[in-house]
Structure formats: C-alpha cells, structure tokens
Scaffold this active site. Structure first.
Site, mmCIF file in Angstrom:
data_model
loop_
_atom_site.group_PDB
_atom_site.id
_atom_site.type_symbol
_atom_site.label_atom_id
_atom_site.label_comp_id
_atom_site.label_asym_id
_atom_site.label_seq_id
_atom_site.Cartn_x
_atom_site.Cartn_y
_atom_site.Cartn_z
ATOM 1 N N VAL A 153 0.863 -1.182 0.000
ATOM 2 C CA VAL A 153 0.000 0.000 0.000
ATOM 3 C C VAL A 153 0.901 1.234 0.000
ATOM 4 C CG1 VAL A 153 -1.776 1.261 1.282
ATOM 5 C CG2 VAL A 153 -1.814 -1.240 1.230
ATOM 6 N N LYS A 154 0.769 2.052 -1.040
ATOM 7 C CA LYS A 154 1.662 3.218 -1.160
ATOM 8 C C LYS A 154 1.132 4.385 -0.343
ATOM 9 C CE LYS A 154 3.715 4.215 -5.087
ATOM 10 N NZ LYS A 154 5.144 3.989 -4.854
ATOM 11 N N ALA A 155 1.046 4.174 0.963
ATOM 12 C CA ALA A 155 0.557 5.218 1.863
ATOM 13 C C ALA A 155 1.650 6.262 2.044
ATOM 14 C CB ALA A 155 0.180 4.615 3.209
#
Ligand code: PMP
Length: 303
Positions: A153-155
């Site tokens: 997840v590219k948070a």
C-alpha cells in the site's frame, strides 16, 4: 507550459491547487499515492502512459485499506489521468502523481469519519536514479511486515521508512539502500524492487518478503519469461546472495530498470552491466515506449 492538476473535481493550473494546513493527511500520513510514467516516443510523436490500469487498480486496493472513499472506478481515474496529462501537453518523459487523501481539516488519529479526495497532476521528469551503474548498501532500516503496515500500500505515511533508507544510503556515499524484511531476508530498494541473476536464472524476493508488489517487477518478469525464456524464482532471498550473484538490477516506475554494479563495496560480476541485465533493459525500454506491438495493451496514448 503549465502543469495541470485535477483538484476538487476541476482541471486547474498546478500552481493554483492548494491544501489547508489542517488537512488530515498532512498530519497523520493518511494519503495514498501512485507513481506513473508517460514515456515519450519521438518517432511516434506520442507519450504513452505505461500500465495505467494496473496503477489505478493498485490505488483502489490501497484505498480499501486506508478507508479512502473515492467515488471513481479505476477506469474513471485512468480517464482523468489521461485528460490531465493531455492538458499539461508535455512532449517529453512525464511523471504522473495521483494522490487520494483524507482531506478533512480535522485533527485526531483515525481513518473513520473523514472526507476523502483525489487529485492528480503531471510534471516533466527524466531519470530518478541518475546512474547506469548503481552502488547500493544494505539499509539499517527494515521494511514493515504486513501486520505493521501492508508494504504494497503506497501510503504517504509509510514512505518515511523509505526516506530514512534513501537518506542514509546517500549520506553514506551510495546511490540507493536495500531494505531487508523483518525476518532478515532481502526485500527491496527504497523505491524499487530488486532482481538478481544467478546461474542464468532471474531471482527476486517474493511478495511475502515485505515488498511493494511492483508493476515494473511484473513487467520484467513477463518479458524475461516470454521473450528471453528465462526461469524466474520468486522466493526468500538471503543477504549472502546480494554479494555473490552474477548480476543485479533495480526496477520501478521512477527508476525504470537500473543496473546495480556494487553492493556494500563488493563488485557484482565484472562491475559493469551484465549481459542478461542489458538484454532485459533494452526489452523493457522498447515495451514502455510503445515499440513492442505484442505489449501495446500496456501503453495508453495521451495525444
Ligand atoms: N518498491 C517501492 C518501495 C516503491 O516505492 C516502488 C515504486 N512504486 C517500487 C518498489 C516499484 O514499484 P512500481 O514498479 O510499481 O513502480
């Protein structure tokens, strides 16, 4: 020519897109981004956006994890992205940055009871790792395990882990840092997946080794199997293998396919670009520039 931004439902000049100081995502890292490239093909007079659908599908999956309620489908996000890139009008290599984020101007650590918003803009951007022979070091910072935070997840908040790694590597005189998974096996670079070549086989950490499941990684695996007939092993990779592999390279939307010549001051192969790496690199650049008809479905023309 100004960059455009799709912001609060409108296409406006990038310089006019502003966010308030109390925006939730700024304080708690509750944003989610993608990095997408538009690749200029001079012979075609065209910019091709690479694997737009896959980037938007990854974004929608991340939105589920972060409970970001974006009303658009992946296809609609793709159409908005093409439109903003077209309006920006760059006839050169372009980097596209979509961002979904908790837009409420509200304090308090949480994911619920907050508004979400989506923006996307395009800017001209050439090389990311500005070298053809990347020198890497193993980072003292590790990737999180899936129950600390899912690494695919590219948070925005998670990227402090990557920033710690990158700055440590640069300040120690290297080009990039390689992070290990919590169990000590090899994971990935601060913004790239990692591949080794051992006895003619392509070896790369599996998704269970705390990597971001990269779209360039998938591209290279597909090209290696289909076009070069290479065997590909996705598995646990020992740190030892970083020092003893025949060849190594990094993959990522920003970094493309960048050969690694040295890890922790140990030269790989003869210290130059290895023969399999060179072949894969040529194939990869042909694919992303829309020069391989077989993979034309990966390339969305902007103009
Ligand atoms: N790992 C990390 C940590 C990254 O930030 C990126 C860049 N998105 C990658 C790998 C490569 O992913 P992709 O090929 O999808 O850009």
């Amino acid at each position: 020519m100004p960059s455009y931004c799709y912001f609060k439902g409108e296409y406006i000049p990038l310089e006019n897109a502003k966010i308030g100081v109390m925006t939730h995502a700024l304080h708690y890292g509750t944003g989610l981004f993608e990095g997408i490239r538009g690749n200029w093909n001079a012979a075609h007079g065209q910019v091709y956006i690479f694997r737009l659908k896959e980037h938007m599908e990854r974004m929608k999956n991340g939105c589920k994890v972060l409970r970001l309620d974006i009303p658009h489908t992946a296809d609609e996000l793709g159409r908005i992205t093409v439109e903003v890139t077209k309006k920006s009008g760059f006839m050169e290599d372009t980097y596209i940055r979509p961002l979904a984020y908790k837009s409420s101007e509200a304090l308090g650590v949480r994911l619920h009871n907050l508004e979400s918003d989506f923006l996307v803009f395009a800017i001209p951007w050439g090389r990311y790792l500005d070298t053809d022979a990347c020198r890497c070091s193993v980072s003292t910072w590790r990737r999180p395990d899936d129950n600390t935070f899912p690494p695919s997840v590219k948070a925005t908040g998670l990227y402090i882990n990557n920033a710690l790694t990158k700055t440590e590597a640069i300040e120690n005189g290297f080009d990039e840092g390689i992070m290990l998974a919590p169990d000590g096996h090899v994971a990935e670079g601060s913004g790239e997946n990692l591949f080794l070549i051992e006895n003619g086989k392509l070896v790369t950490p599996a998704t269970y080794s705390s990597i971001l499941n990269g779209i360039t990684r998938d591209t290279v695996i597909t090209l290696a199997k289909n076009e070069l007939g290479l065997e590909v092993e996705e598995r646990l990779v020992d740190r030892y293998e970083l020092y003893t592999a025949d060849e190594c390279f990094l993959t990522g939307t920003a970094a493309h396919l960048t050969p690694v010549c040295e890890i922790d001051r140990r030269k790989l192969g003869n210290g130059g670009v290895g023969p399999i790496t060179a072949k894969l690199k040529d194939l990869y650049f042909d694919a992303i520039k829309g020069n391989l008809p077989k993979y034309a479905h990966w390339c969305t023309p902007v103009f």
